[in-house]
Design an enzyme around this catalytic site. Structure first.
Site, PDB file in Angstrom:
ATOM      1  NE  ARG A   1      -4.104  -2.021   1.731  1.00 38.28           N
ATOM      2  CZ  ARG A   1      -4.163  -3.036   2.583  1.00 38.28           C
ATOM      3  NH1 ARG A   1      -3.414  -3.044   3.663  1.00 38.28           N
ATOM      4  NH2 ARG A   1      -4.990  -4.023   2.359  1.00 38.28           N
TER       5      ARG A   1
ATOM      6  CE  LYS B   1      -0.358  13.518 -14.757  1.00 37.85           C
ATOM      7  NZ  LYS B   1      -0.483  13.916 -16.168  1.00 37.85           N
TER       8      LYS B   1
ATOM      9  CD  GLU C   1       7.127  15.634 -22.388  1.00 40.18           C
ATOM     10  OE1 GLU C   1       6.424  16.608 -22.053  1.00 40.18           O
ATOM     11  OE2 GLU C   1       6.633  14.531 -22.706  1.00 40.18           O
TER      12      GLU C   1
ATOM     13  CE  LYS D   1       5.477  17.044 -13.929  1.00 37.19           C
ATOM     14  NZ  LYS D   1       5.600  15.786 -14.622  1.00 37.19           N
TER      15      LYS D   1
ATOM     16  CD  GLU E   1      -3.420  15.490 -15.529  1.00 38.27           C
ATOM     17  OE1 GLU E   1      -2.552  15.720 -16.366  1.00 38.27           O
ATOM     18  OE2 GLU E   1      -3.998  14.392 -15.415  1.00 38.27           O
TER      19      GLU E   1
ATOM     20  NE  ARG F   1       0.801  16.749 -12.762  1.00 38.14           N
ATOM     21  CZ  ARG F   1       1.381  15.910 -11.925  1.00 38.14           C
ATOM     22  NH1 ARG F   1       1.043  15.911 -10.652  1.00 38.14           N
ATOM     23  NH2 ARG F   1       2.300  15.057 -12.338  1.00 38.14           N
TER      24      ARG F   1
ATOM     25  CG  ASN G   1      -1.708  16.257 -19.707  1.00 36.86           C
ATOM     26  OD1 ASN G   1      -0.649  15.702 -19.460  1.00 36.86           O
ATOM     27  ND2 ASN G   1      -2.733  16.234 -18.883  1.00 36.86           N
TER      28      ASN G   1
ATOM     29  CG  HIS H   1       1.166  14.735 -23.533  1.00 36.61           C
ATOM     30  ND1 HIS H   1       1.831  15.909 -23.805  1.00 36.61           N
ATOM     31  CD2 HIS H   1       2.063  13.947 -22.885  1.00 36.61           C
ATOM     32  CE1 HIS H   1       3.075  15.827 -23.335  1.00 36.61           C
ATOM     33  NE2 HIS H   1       3.236  14.653 -22.777  1.00 36.61           N
TER      34      HIS H   1
ATOM     35  CG  HIS I   1      -0.821   9.770 -24.560  1.00 38.80           C
ATOM     36  ND1 HIS I   1      -1.398  10.089 -23.362  1.00 38.80           N
ATOM     37  CD2 HIS I   1       0.514   9.951 -24.378  1.00 38.80           C
ATOM     38  CE1 HIS I   1      -0.463  10.447 -22.486  1.00 38.80           C
ATOM     39  NE2 HIS I   1       0.701  10.377 -23.090  1.00 38.80           N
TER      40      HIS I   1
ATOM     41  CG  HIS J   1       5.964  10.319 -24.558  1.00 39.76           C
ATOM     42  ND1 HIS J   1       4.598  10.241 -24.485  1.00 39.76           N
ATOM     43  CD2 HIS J   1       6.322  11.402 -23.820  1.00 39.76           C
ATOM     44  CE1 HIS J   1       4.143  11.225 -23.727  1.00 39.76           C
ATOM     45  NE2 HIS J   1       5.167  11.950 -23.310  1.00 39.76           N
TER      46      HIS J   1
HETATM   47  N1  GLY Z   1       3.547  14.574 -17.632  1.00 34.20           N
HETATM   48  C1  GLY Z   1       2.599  15.529 -17.266  1.00 34.20           C
HETATM   49  C2  GLY Z   1       2.363  15.596 -15.807  1.00 34.20           C
HETATM   50  O1  GLY Z   1       3.125  15.051 -15.025  1.00 34.20           O
HETATM   51  O2  GLY Z   1       1.387  16.183 -15.374  1.00 34.20           O
END
Ligand code: GLY
Length: 349
Positions: free
Chosen positions: A120, A142, A184, A216, A226, A230, A234, A237, A241, A253
């Site tokens: 956990r 993330k 990025e 960031k 997010e 945040r 993206n 993305h 994706h 990517h």
């Molecule tokens: N890769 C985008 C984020 O971490 O929010």
């Protein structure tokens, strides 16, 4: 050495400096008294940096072990994830022990997900070995894996306890790996700071890393899980994706995000969401940086894959709209509007 503190629900430091991995044990000591550290890495990074990291940990009094998996996006799946969990159990890792993720984005995602779910949740430290991981995956908590249905569809938010970025590593990165980070960094330039582009051009990577981490960090601190701001990270993305998945991950990517940024910017303008079309300028910049900016994809198939985007809520999605290079906003679209944006982005209307 520079230090940033990320003030999330569990705050942590990011250290940036030259030749830090050979002293990693010493950086861990103020945070964790000697205990079992399990290094999780991939087959490529293992041959490059695992020895120096393990030696430093042992010299600092840590008991060490290592879990290895084949490098590449194809490893970011349920099988590797479950193998890692079983290996952690076999190693006898307890809640007072530590995982050290050593590698690029795939290692950070997998090791972070294992750390966030084993018993956990146990502590983990990240030592990113690519530009992309240093400015993106390693920070913000993330974690996750791909499912057959799409990219990053299973995961948890689980913040690391420390991130150590060694700038010496970037000096020897192969060009294709460097480009993943440049994608990025270019995204950060578009969403927040146009001036970054010149620093990318001049290979001023130490500055690029510091600014990208700072951008960031602010967004993650404002919106850790997010739900709003945040999402700016993206940009490119949603389409990117889809391109990755459609190509069975043969398009990397970073390459996919580069294409995705162009399509999303063009689609947003064509749909009337912004008075400025930055897609031409952005294409020129990405070409100059060495990206393949062709967009020969079936826009309908990309839209179908975009329906798996985690930003979709109640039949709507927040799309990142560039008002200029350096300033983006979020706009809420219905799914038919998203479909139209993607079709327009690929010039398929
Ligand atoms: N890769 C985008 C984020 O971490 O929010």
């Amino acid at each position: 050495m520079k230090k940033f503190t990320v003030s999330t629900s569990t705050p942590y430091d990011i250290l940036i400096g030259h030749d830090l991995i050979s002293q990693i044990g010493e950086f861990l000591k103020p945070v964790f008294s000697p205990r079992h550290v399990c290094v999780i890495t991939d087959s490529t990074v293992n041959g490059l940096y695992a020895q120096v990291v393990m030696t430093s940990l042992i010299e600092s009094g840590y008991h060490t072990s290592k879990i290895l998996f084949p490098s590449g996006e194809h490893s970011k799946n349920l099988t590797t994830y479950s193998n890692i969990l079983e290996a952690l159990a076999d190693e006898g890792l307890t809640r007072s022990d530590l995982i050290l993720a050593l590698g690029g984005g795939v290692v950070c995602d997998l090791a972070g997900f294992a750390a966030g779910t084993y018993m956990r949740g146990i502590n983990y430290v990240v030592v990113p070995t690519t530009l992309q991981a240093s400015i993106d995956t390693a920070i913000g908590g993330k974690t996750g894996i791909n499912l057959l249905g799409g990219k990053n569809l299973a995961g948890v938010f689980w913040q690391p306890s420390l991130v150590v970025c060694d700038s010496k590593i970037y000096e020897t990165l192969p060009n294709d790996i460097l480009l993943e980070g440049i994608a990025e960094a270019t995204k950060n330039a578009v969403i927040a700071e146009k001036g970054l582009l010149n620093h990318i051009r001049n290979h001023n990577y130490e500055y690029v890393i510091e600014r990208c981490i700072s951008i960031k960090k602010s967004l993650v601190e404002a919106d850790e899980r997010e739900t709003s701001l945040r999402q700016l990270l993206n940009f490119g993305h949603t389409v990117g994706h889809g391109i990755e998945k459609l190509s069975s991950y043969t398009v990397t990517h970073g390459q996919a995000v580069a294409k995705g940024m162009i399509a999303e910017a063009r689609g947003a303008y064509a749909l009337g969401l912004t008075p400025n079309d930055i897609s031409g300028e952005l294409t020129d910049i990405l070409n100059e940086f060495g990206f393949d900016t062709s967009l020969d994809y079936d826009a309908k198939a990309i839209y179908k894959l975009a329906l798996k985007d985690k930003k979709i809520r109640d039949g709507h999605i927040n799309i990142i709209v560039p008002d200029s290079i350096g300033k983006c906003t979020l706009k809420k679209l219905s799914l038919p509007e998203l479909s139209e944006l993607i079709m327009l982005g690929f010039n398929q209307i």
